[in-house]
Write an enzyme that holds these catalytic residues in place. Structure first.
Site, PDB file in Angstrom:
ATOM      1  N   GLU A 273     -11.725   3.610 -14.171  1.00 21.67           N
ATOM      2  CA  GLU A 273     -11.519   2.643 -13.200  1.00 21.67           C
ATOM      3  C   GLU A 273     -10.873   3.271 -12.079  1.00 21.67           C
ATOM      4  O   GLU A 273      -9.549   2.615 -11.736  1.00 21.67           O
ATOM      5  CB  GLU A 273     -10.843   1.545 -13.893  1.00 21.67           C
ATOM      6  CG  GLU A 273     -11.370   0.707 -15.038  1.00 21.67           C
ATOM      7  CD  GLU A 273     -10.452   0.036 -15.701  1.00 21.67           C
ATOM      8  OE1 GLU A 273      -9.090   0.038 -15.326  1.00 21.67           O
ATOM      9  OE2 GLU A 273     -10.729  -0.629 -16.731  1.00 21.67           O
ATOM     10  N   PRO A 274     -11.185   4.283 -11.517  1.00 22.97           N
ATOM     11  CA  PRO A 274     -10.295   4.806 -10.402  1.00 22.97           C
ATOM     12  C   PRO A 274     -10.293   3.880  -9.183  1.00 22.97           C
ATOM     13  O   PRO A 274     -11.059   3.296  -8.778  1.00 22.97           O
ATOM     14  CB  PRO A 274     -11.204   6.135 -10.169  1.00 22.97           C
ATOM     15  CG  PRO A 274     -12.567   5.984 -10.525  1.00 22.97           C
ATOM     16  CD  PRO A 274     -12.520   5.005 -11.478  1.00 22.97           C
ATOM     17  N   GLY A 275      -9.083   4.146  -8.521  1.00 20.07           N
ATOM     18  CA  GLY A 275      -8.968   3.381  -7.313  1.00 20.07           C
ATOM     19  C   GLY A 275      -8.347   4.268  -6.296  1.00 20.07           C
ATOM     20  O   GLY A 275      -9.124   4.779  -5.495  1.00 20.07           O
ATOM     21  N   ARG A 276      -7.384   4.766  -6.252  1.00 21.87           N
ATOM     22  CA  ARG A 276      -6.489   5.881  -5.366  1.00 21.87           C
ATOM     23  C   ARG A 276      -7.461   6.771  -5.232  1.00 21.87           C
ATOM     24  O   ARG A 276      -7.644   7.353  -4.069  1.00 21.87           O
ATOM     25  CB  ARG A 276      -5.138   6.039  -5.750  1.00 21.87           C
ATOM     26  CG  ARG A 276      -4.378   6.775  -4.847  1.00 21.87           C
ATOM     27  CD  ARG A 276      -3.221   7.300  -5.490  1.00 21.87           C
ATOM     28  NE  ARG A 276      -2.308   6.058  -6.317  1.00 21.87           N
ATOM     29  CZ  ARG A 276      -1.436   5.442  -5.791  1.00 21.87           C
ATOM     30  NH1 ARG A 276      -1.082   5.496  -4.581  1.00 21.87           N
ATOM     31  NH2 ARG A 276      -1.018   4.584  -6.302  1.00 21.87           N
ATOM     32  N   ARG A 312       3.857   0.992   0.969  1.00 16.69           N
ATOM     33  CA  ARG A 312       4.126   2.228   0.249  1.00 16.69           C
ATOM     34  C   ARG A 312       5.309   2.973   0.474  1.00 16.69           C
ATOM     35  O   ARG A 312       6.277   2.995  -0.502  1.00 16.69           O
ATOM     36  CB  ARG A 312       2.836   3.144  -0.319  1.00 16.69           C
ATOM     37  CG  ARG A 312       1.653   2.004  -0.792  1.00 16.69           C
ATOM     38  CD  ARG A 312       0.496   3.041  -1.119  1.00 16.69           C
ATOM     39  NE  ARG A 312       1.191   4.101  -2.211  1.00 16.69           N
ATOM     40  CZ  ARG A 312       1.400   5.243  -2.018  1.00 16.69           C
ATOM     41  NH1 ARG A 312       1.138   5.843  -0.723  1.00 16.69           N
ATOM     42  NH2 ARG A 312       1.842   6.202  -2.973  1.00 16.69           N
ATOM     43  N   TYR A 316       7.826   2.378  -2.921  1.00 16.03           N
ATOM     44  CA  TYR A 316       7.947   3.504  -3.738  1.00 16.03           C
ATOM     45  C   TYR A 316       8.584   4.679  -3.334  1.00 16.03           C
ATOM     46  O   TYR A 316       8.371   5.831  -3.779  1.00 16.03           O
ATOM     47  CB  TYR A 316       6.614   3.809  -4.158  1.00 16.03           C
ATOM     48  CG  TYR A 316       5.428   2.664  -4.528  1.00 16.03           C
ATOM     49  CD1 TYR A 316       5.639   1.686  -5.591  1.00 16.03           C
ATOM     50  CD2 TYR A 316       4.203   2.564  -4.004  1.00 16.03           C
ATOM     51  CE1 TYR A 316       5.121   0.681  -5.996  1.00 16.03           C
ATOM     52  CE2 TYR A 316       3.334   1.582  -4.496  1.00 16.03           C
ATOM     53  CZ  TYR A 316       3.815   0.609  -5.291  1.00 16.03           C
ATOM     54  OH  TYR A 316       3.065  -0.355  -5.535  1.00 16.03           O
ATOM     55  N   CYS A 343      12.045  -6.365  10.987  1.00 23.26           N
ATOM     56  CA  CYS A 343      13.528  -6.500  11.060  1.00 23.26           C
ATOM     57  C   CYS A 343      14.180  -6.531   9.419  1.00 23.26           C
ATOM     58  O   CYS A 343      14.506  -7.251   8.781  1.00 23.26           O
ATOM     59  CB  CYS A 343      14.065  -7.829  11.499  1.00 23.26           C
ATOM     60  SG  CYS A 343      13.541  -7.997  13.170  1.00 23.26           S
ATOM     61  N   GLU A 344      13.932  -5.200   8.999  1.00 22.90           N
ATOM     62  CA  GLU A 344      14.390  -4.646   7.664  1.00 22.90           C
ATOM     63  C   GLU A 344      14.736  -3.198   7.615  1.00 22.90           C
ATOM     64  O   GLU A 344      14.042  -2.466   8.624  1.00 22.90           O
ATOM     65  CB  GLU A 344      13.165  -4.761   6.389  1.00 22.90           C
ATOM     66  CG  GLU A 344      12.702  -6.325   6.606  1.00 22.90           C
ATOM     67  CD  GLU A 344      13.576  -7.042   5.268  1.00 22.90           C
ATOM     68  OE1 GLU A 344      14.255  -6.515   4.751  1.00 22.90           O
ATOM     69  OE2 GLU A 344      13.278  -8.327   5.572  1.00 22.90           O
ATOM     70  N   TYR A 371      -3.978   0.922  -1.657  1.00 24.03           N
ATOM     71  CA  TYR A 371      -2.990   0.305  -1.413  1.00 24.03           C
ATOM     72  C   TYR A 371      -2.134   0.184  -0.170  1.00 24.03           C
ATOM     73  O   TYR A 371      -0.962   0.254  -0.056  1.00 24.03           O
ATOM     74  CB  TYR A 371      -1.751   0.674  -2.526  1.00 24.03           C
ATOM     75  CG  TYR A 371      -2.438   0.714  -3.864  1.00 24.03           C
ATOM     76  CD1 TYR A 371      -2.852  -0.106  -4.696  1.00 24.03           C
ATOM     77  CD2 TYR A 371      -2.840   1.851  -4.504  1.00 24.03           C
ATOM     78  CE1 TYR A 371      -3.773  -0.305  -5.744  1.00 24.03           C
ATOM     79  CE2 TYR A 371      -3.601   2.105  -5.440  1.00 24.03           C
ATOM     80  CZ  TYR A 371      -3.863   0.965  -6.251  1.00 24.03           C
ATOM     81  OH  TYR A 371      -4.502   0.837  -7.371  1.00 24.03           O
TER      82      TYR A 371
HETATM   83  C1  LIG Z   1      -4.547  -0.602 -10.601  1.00 18.82           C
HETATM   84  C2  LIG Z   1      -5.389  -0.269 -11.912  1.00 18.82           C
HETATM   85  C3  LIG Z   1      -6.441   0.641 -11.684  1.00 18.82           C
HETATM   86  C4  LIG Z   1      -6.506   1.504 -10.424  1.00 18.82           C
HETATM   87  O1  LIG Z   1      -5.400   2.520 -10.509  1.00 18.82           O
HETATM   88  P1  LIG Z   1      -5.579   3.902  -9.566  1.00 18.82           P
HETATM   89  O2  LIG Z   1      -4.040   4.225  -9.589  1.00 18.82           O
HETATM   90  O3  LIG Z   1      -5.426   3.203  -8.117  1.00 18.82           O
HETATM   91  O4  LIG Z   1      -6.449   4.652  -9.882  1.00 18.82           O
HETATM   92  C5  LIG Z   1      -7.215   0.811 -12.747  1.00 18.82           C
HETATM   93  N1  LIG Z   1      -7.327  -0.099 -13.827  1.00 18.82           N
HETATM   94  C6  LIG Z   1      -6.245  -1.082 -13.768  1.00 18.82           C
HETATM   95  C7  LIG Z   1      -6.254  -2.030 -15.001  1.00 18.82           C
HETATM   96  C8  LIG Z   1      -5.396  -1.239 -12.783  1.00 18.82           C
HETATM   97  O5  LIG Z   1      -4.535  -2.066 -12.702  1.00 18.82           O
END
Ligand SMILES: *Cc1c(COP(=O)(O)O)cnc(C)c1O
Length: 417
Positions: A273-276, A312, A316, A343-344, A371
């Protein structure tokens, strides 16, 4: 490597000048590179070779429907964490069969809608969620395909706000409890056990915590099989890091090889499940310098993007590379904090940077594809920026700038309600 490069001192997105895009669409502006997105997806996909696998892009990293459509065309599935994200995947041309549903607070309505649509898997996060889904499945007379999200208790060595797989995090189920729940679920009508999943954190730059988690999950799968519970797939979540500054995360192929190595003799299908790692480096945020402000102890470059557009750095303490879009401008390096107009005091993108800026010039914040827009807000009543996707010399507007009507429309005065 990415597809945002300088040509004779001027920053380009693939074959298109970033300055031209900024003038045409205004700033702040998100720009994505199709070639980068495609290369990253394929880096994961092709590393598996013939090994049975599914890449389910994590929609929350960037949920623009044109980007989801692009990923769908490349063959991606989708990991969602809300029915809102389900609606996006469907609108983008995805099918429920492409979808797995994660998240620890799925409501009854969300579970019902997803089950009625026949999504491919529910990644469950608690005992009570399992029982709630079972009762919905009984009522509808439908079978729910499930996986339990285990908490393998490993430290991913990333920022504490994005650590999700250690004891004490709100996510997942400890392994002993998971074992007990799998045994209970084995005999449940309308529940089909398909997998084991986990997601230990985000922006992970070392292989070791990732492989520790795989080993823990494979052990559990083998124990469950001994009990007659046939686990078909392992879903290793997302979390692979990218380079923002000087990190050296494993290449997707190195990570995939490490996973396949550990599961191949056990006949376990894989889900990622890659996102980033797919979208992060594929995006820029272009912003105009409004003011150069010289102070007694510090200088500031005040830009027209704010923490509402890209949160971000403030959330973070994340490093963001910031470059002059046109490095040929007549200006000396200005040592300053790069700040937004919000204004922060935390509305800061960079501290003590030396950059070539002048009032009216453009800067590019790098690697904001993940993100970025998806965590943006309207704080300070600021319309959110447009998004464009560049593919070679082709430019597509994939989200227009919000208008004040978009922002005020849902609100009522007292005498209108
Ligand atoms: C956010 C999330 C991801 C993706 O994470 P990345 O760090 O962006 O790869 C995959 N699985 C689950 C369950 C998440 O909550």
């Amino acid at each position: 490597m990415n597809y945002f490069n300088y040509v004779k001192g001027e920053l380009f997105a693939e074959q298109v000048s970033v300055t031209e895009l900024a003038e045409r669409f205004g700033t702040p502006l998100f720009i994505y590179s199709h070639a980068t997105l495609e290369r990253h997806y394929k880096a994961f996909d092709e590393a598996f070779g013939e090994y049975p696998h599914r890449i389910c892009y994590s929609v929350k990293a960037n949920s623009n429907i044109a980007l989801l459509q692009t990923l769908k065309r490349l063959g991606s599935g989708f990991d969602i964490v809300s029915i809102g994200e389900f609606e996006r995947v469907i609108k983008a041309g995805g099918s429920p069969k492409d979808i797995i549903f994660s998240g620890l607070g799925k409501t009854t309505d969300e579970l019902t809608q997803a089950l009625e649509a026949n999504i491919s898997c529910f990644n469950l996060e608690s005992e009570n969620e399992l029982y709630r889904l079972k009762s919905i499945a009984d009522k509808l007379g439908k079978t729910a395909t499930i996986s339990l999200r285990i908490n393998p208790d490993v430290d991913p060595k990333t920022h504490k706000h994005i650590t999700t797989g250690k004891k004490g995090n709100k996510f997942g189920i400890d392994i002993d409890t998971a074992k007990r729940l799998y045994i209970a679920a084995k005999d449940m009508d309308n529940i089909d056990i398909a997998g084991v999943d986990y997601h230990i954190g985000s922006q992970i730059c070392k292989l070791e915590p990732l492989t520790q988690a795989i080993d823990a999950a494979v052990n559990l799968i083998l124990e469950l099989r001994d009990l007659g519970i046939n686990i078909r797939h392992l879903d290793v979540g997302g979390g692979l890091g990218i380079q923002y500054k000087d990190e050296t995360p494993p290449h997707p192929a190195e990570y995939v090889n490490a996973i396949v190595e550990r599961v191949k003799s056990h006949d376990i299908d894989l889900v990622l499940e890659p996102g980033r790692a797919i979208i992060g480096n594929a995006g820029l945020l272009v912003s105009k310098v409004e003011y150069l402000k010289r102070g007694e102890s510090k200088n500031f470059a005040v830009i027209d993007a704010g923490m509402n557009d890209y949160i971000r750095p403030c959330l973070y303490e994340a490093w963001t590379d910031i470059d002059a879009v046109d490095s040929r401008i007549e200006a000396d390096d200005f040592v300053c904090d790069v700040v937004g107009p919000i204004c922060e005091s935390s509305d800061i993108f960079a501290k003590d940077r030396a950059i070539k800026v002048a009032e009216g010039s453009y800067v590019a914040l790098r690697s904001v594809g993940a993100y970025g827009f998806s965590m943006s807000s309207n704080y300070n009543t600021r319309p959110r920026p447009p998004e464009v996707l560049v593919n070679g010399d082709k430019v597509s507007l994939i989200r227009r700038r919000e208008t004040y009507q978009d922002l005020l429309g849902p609100e009522y005065l007292l005498d209108e309600a």
